[in-house]
Scaffold this active site. Structure first.
Site, PDB file in Angstrom:
ATOM      1  N   THR A 157       0.839  -1.199   0.000  1.00  9.81           N
ATOM      2  CA  THR A 157       0.000   0.000   0.000  1.00  9.81           C
ATOM      3  C   THR A 157       0.871   1.245   0.000  1.00  9.81           C
ATOM      4  OG1 THR A 157      -0.126   0.434   2.377  1.00  9.81           O
ATOM      5  CG2 THR A 157      -1.581  -1.266   1.513  1.00  9.81           C
ATOM      6  N   ASP A 158       0.266   2.365  -0.280  1.00 13.80           N
ATOM      7  CA  ASP A 158       0.904   3.640   0.001  1.00 13.80           C
ATOM      8  C   ASP A 158       0.571   4.005   1.457  1.00 13.80           C
ATOM      9  OD1 ASP A 158       2.321   6.004  -0.268  1.00 13.80           O
ATOM     10  OD2 ASP A 158       1.403   6.529  -2.179  1.00 13.80           O
TER      11      ASP A 158
END
Length: 774
Positions: free
Chosen positions: A308-309
């Site tokens: 994920t970011d």
């Protein structure tokens, strides 16, 4: 018997097609897979969910009384021994540390990780145009500059140097490259991409992946790092132009253009990808099984890892409202295909994910798949055998050799857009007034992700490099360069804030010079802090240029900006315009060399530079977007203006194109066309020319693009020299995604164009693809 034979052929053909569709993006290494399974078999559920969490280093330490950041071993022990955390990221307070500090911290992390788990940590940093977060390393031009070079060799060189210097600091994983198409000039991260074209982004990412990782993605060496290609996908197309906001992209455009660079990255062997923080057509990408698992992992048979970011699983319930709470958000994201959560400040992820598995809401099969991908990354990096790198064998860190590569890259990435009356190059002895807020500051040259997240408060780490003022003094003599900026930035404010202007001082200084070099543009920014409300360059900067031009002295505009700011009212008063974009630590020296004629311009615009706010358009617009087709009282006029087109750039020499030819006037799907053109240097200086091959589909079942870039090459030519430039163009590259969302190459005429030369070719048959990718 004949019927049976036909059915047998059909079955064999189907099997062949499936085999081709299922060819792994990265070749499977059976010995490695056996090691992965052996490690996985020894892991508990706690071990597994811990491997799927990535924490921010900041929570494991603090700044002491002397301002030095210290790693807290007790907190580190808790993270590794109790929670089994598989990855750590970032620099303390997002400020670059020294090699010695990185070695101290990461070696301790690795020792404890191996002691407690027998599994190494994989440390990640945003080393985006060089070693962003490592002091004393080499910073190259930003990606948008590399795109302007149209030279994939420069991209590979940058990646090789960055990989070497990252491993010198004991960092094996970089969150780069960014291949979100930069098709909207409002977006604050356009400069982190390779511009508006899918082919440029695809060819650049292929070169970068090989530069970072080497040629064998299963066995990275001690001078290689794993990439995290980002932000999969559509992140660069927010409808509002604001960072991390929704995109609305047609299925055809998404598959044909936005997905293509990521497909190319996967097939080139990229080991990890970071996911788009926002949504596409109402679906958050972090929650999309279709995009994460089907398109990427299954359709491409890609066995890499998805991360994920920053805290983006949380955003599924706090911002996107597709989950009721964090636990529900974790369920959505992991089941969609997320393998590692960048959950920077909390270990809740481990607790909640374990509960979801025990409740049967996330399967052990999905957990094991994610952990296999994480372990595979660590085995491919060789971290089990050699958890640490650096020290002896890394003496080239921050070397003159690497500095020279960065300088040459900068020279090849600054774009000459106007040179009226041959005002450039400037002769020795020319008296220069240097004005504008970008004239004497390293921050502007480097942009964001330079020593700090926003590139601000970092001048102390770039002191040994030359601002534009210092570079021009070195080149033309300090006695010939007057610095009177007229407008300056407020370094204690937002990136766009300026101090009270002193334009009258700059105007007064113009009386004693021969030429004015006005360095204008933007201060550094990235991500959400870089959002804007007005695409026009600031009123104060434009007023400065107007008043300087009114003195009658020739004005050279130097644009130093991360995205194209509107300058239509001041471009006409300038005799020359140079867009240096964000050229890095050696950008000032490169500009001085170019202005003096000691180097030649060869870059071209990597995006369309708009002229007005209601004329935001890309070079590959639909043919009906700019036409006048109706006669009579109502003339349908949809014409738009542009300041400079994609692919535009001047040089101190001139080039002549001729003898465009193709080996097949008619072709069938599956064939390869060889397109050749002669390019001659007709000027008096040696130069490099980016040769761009375009195609246009004259009639199609959906409205065709006006033209599409299909390939490019950079060639170097001496005065009077001619070279034949040949392109191999697969006929299937001329296909497009049709109304049904599937690829099709239709029979009919196409125009191929290079350097103003055109030739028609004819496709003799139509081909439909049943597979999602060609």
């Amino acid at each position: 018997m004949k019927k049976v034979f036909v059915l047998l052929l059909a079955a064999l053909s189907l099997q062949t097609g499936l085999a081709q569709a299922q060819r792994p993006a990265i070749a499977r290494d059976e010995a490695m897979e056996a090691r992965i399974e052996k490690t996985l078999s020894k892991m508990t559920l706690d071990d597994k969910v811990g491997q799927m969490l990535q924490l921010n280093l900041d929570i494991m330490g603090r700044f002491d009384g002397s301002g030095q950041w210290q790693l807290n071993e007790e907190m580190l022990d808790t993270c590794l021994a109790k929670w089994k955390v598989g990855s750590i990221l970032n620099a303390p307070a997002t400020r670059a540390a020294t090699v010695e500090q990185w070695q101290k911290w990461t070696r301790l992390i690795q020792k404890k990780s191996m002691d407690y788990m027998g599994i190494p940590d994989v440390y990640g940093l945003d080393h985006n145009h060089g070693v962003t977060y490592t002091q004393g390393g080499t910073l190259f031009p930003q990606p948008i500059n590399l795109a302007a070079s149209f030279n994939t060799d420069l991209a590979r060189t940058m990646a090789e140097v960055t990989a070497y210097e990252s491993r010198a600091a004991n960092c094996p994983w970089v969150f780069n490259p960014t291949i979100d198409l930069g098709r909207d000039p409002r977006w604050p991260r356009i400069w982190e991409s390779f511009g508006e074209d899918a082919v440029v982004n695809a060819r650049m990412v292929e070169a970068l992946v090989r530069g970072y990782q080497g040629d064998d993605p299963n066995h990275l060496g001690g001078y290689n790092v794993a990439t995290s290609v980002k932000h999969y996908m559509g992140y660069g197309a927010p409808f509002s132009g604001k960072d991390r906001t929704p995109a609305y992209i047609s299925p055809q455009l998404l598959r044909e253009k936005y997905f293509e660079p990521f497909r190319a990255a996967a097939m080139a062997g990229a080991l990890t990808m970071m996911v788009n923080s926002a949504s596409i057509n109402g679906v958050p990408v972090h929650a999309s099984y279709e995009y994460l698992t089907q398109w990427l992992k299954k359709d491409l048979q890609w066995d890499g890892m998805l991360v994920t970011d920053w805290a983006d699983i949380n955003n599924l319930f706090t911002r996107e409202h597709v989950a009721k709470d964090k636990k529900d958000a974790i369920r959505l994201a992991i089941n969609a295909g997320i393998d590692m959560s960048m959950d920077p400040y909390s270990i809740d992820f481990c607790v909640l994910l374990k509960e979801l598995v025990e409740e049967g809401k996330v399967s052990m099969e999905r957990i094991d798949d994610a952990v296999r991908r994480i372990l595979r990354l660590k085995y491919r990096l060789g971290l089990f055998e050699k958890p640490n790198t650096g020290g002896k064998g890394y003496e080239k860190f921050g070397s003159d050799e690497f500095a020279e590569k960065a300088l040459r890259a900068a020279e090849e990435t600054e774009v000459l857009l106007k040179n009226e009356g041959g005002v450039l190059p400037l002769k020795r002895g020319t008296r220069i007034l240097l004005a504008g807020p970008n004239a004497n500051q390293m921050r502007c040259l480097n942009g964001g992700w330079s020593y700090t997240w926003q590139g601000s408060k970092a001048e102390d780490m770039a002191e040994k490099y030359n601002t534009i003022y210092e570079a021009l003094c070195n080149k033309f003599g300090r006695e010939n360069v007057v610095l009177e900026q007229g407008v300056t930035y407020n370094e204690n404010g937002q990136y766009w804030e300026e101090n009270a202007p002193e334009i009258d001082k700059a105007v007064a200084a113009a009386g004693g010079v021969d030429v004015i070099v006005a360095c204008i543009g933007e201060n550094s920014y990235t991500e959400t802090p870089g959002n804007l409300t007005d695409l026009w360059l600031s009123a104060r900067q434009r007023q400065l240029v107007k008043e300087l031009a009114a003195t009658g002295k020739p004005v050279v505009l130097v644009l130093n900006e991360g995205r194209p700011r509107l300058i239509a009212d001041i471009e006409p008063v300038a005799k020359a315009v140079v867009d240096i974009l964000l050229p890095g630590n050696y950008g000032g020296d490169a500009l001085a060399n170019l202005l003096a004629g000691d180097a030649n311009f060869s870059a071209k615009m990597p995006y369309t530079y708009p002229k007005e706010i209601n004329s935001l358009i890309n070079y590959d617009y639909k043919v009906s977007e700019q036409v006048s087709t109706m006669a009579g009282a109502y003339d349908y006029d949809a014409k738009v203006t542009q300041q400079w087109p994609f692919g535009y750039g001047l040089s101190y020499t001139t080039y002549e194109y001729g003898n465009l030819r193709v080996d097949k006037q008619s072709f069938a799907p599956g064939s390869v066309l060889t397109v050749t053109v002669d390019v001659k240097n007709t000027g008096q200086r040696a130069g490099k020319e980016a040769v761009l091959l375009y195609s246009s589909d004259l009639v199609a079942s959906i409205v065709p693009d006006s033209r599409r870039l299909r390939a490019f090459q950079k060639v170097e030519l001496q005065p009077g020299e001619t070279k034949s430039v040949a392109f191999s163009l697969p006929a299937d590259d001329l296909a497009f995604v049709g109304q049904d969302g599937k690829w099709v190459l239709e029979e009919g005429e196409f125009v191929l164009a290079v350097g103003g030369q055109t030739v028609k070719v004819n496709c003799t048959a139509t081909k439909h693809w049943d597979t999602p990718n060609k």
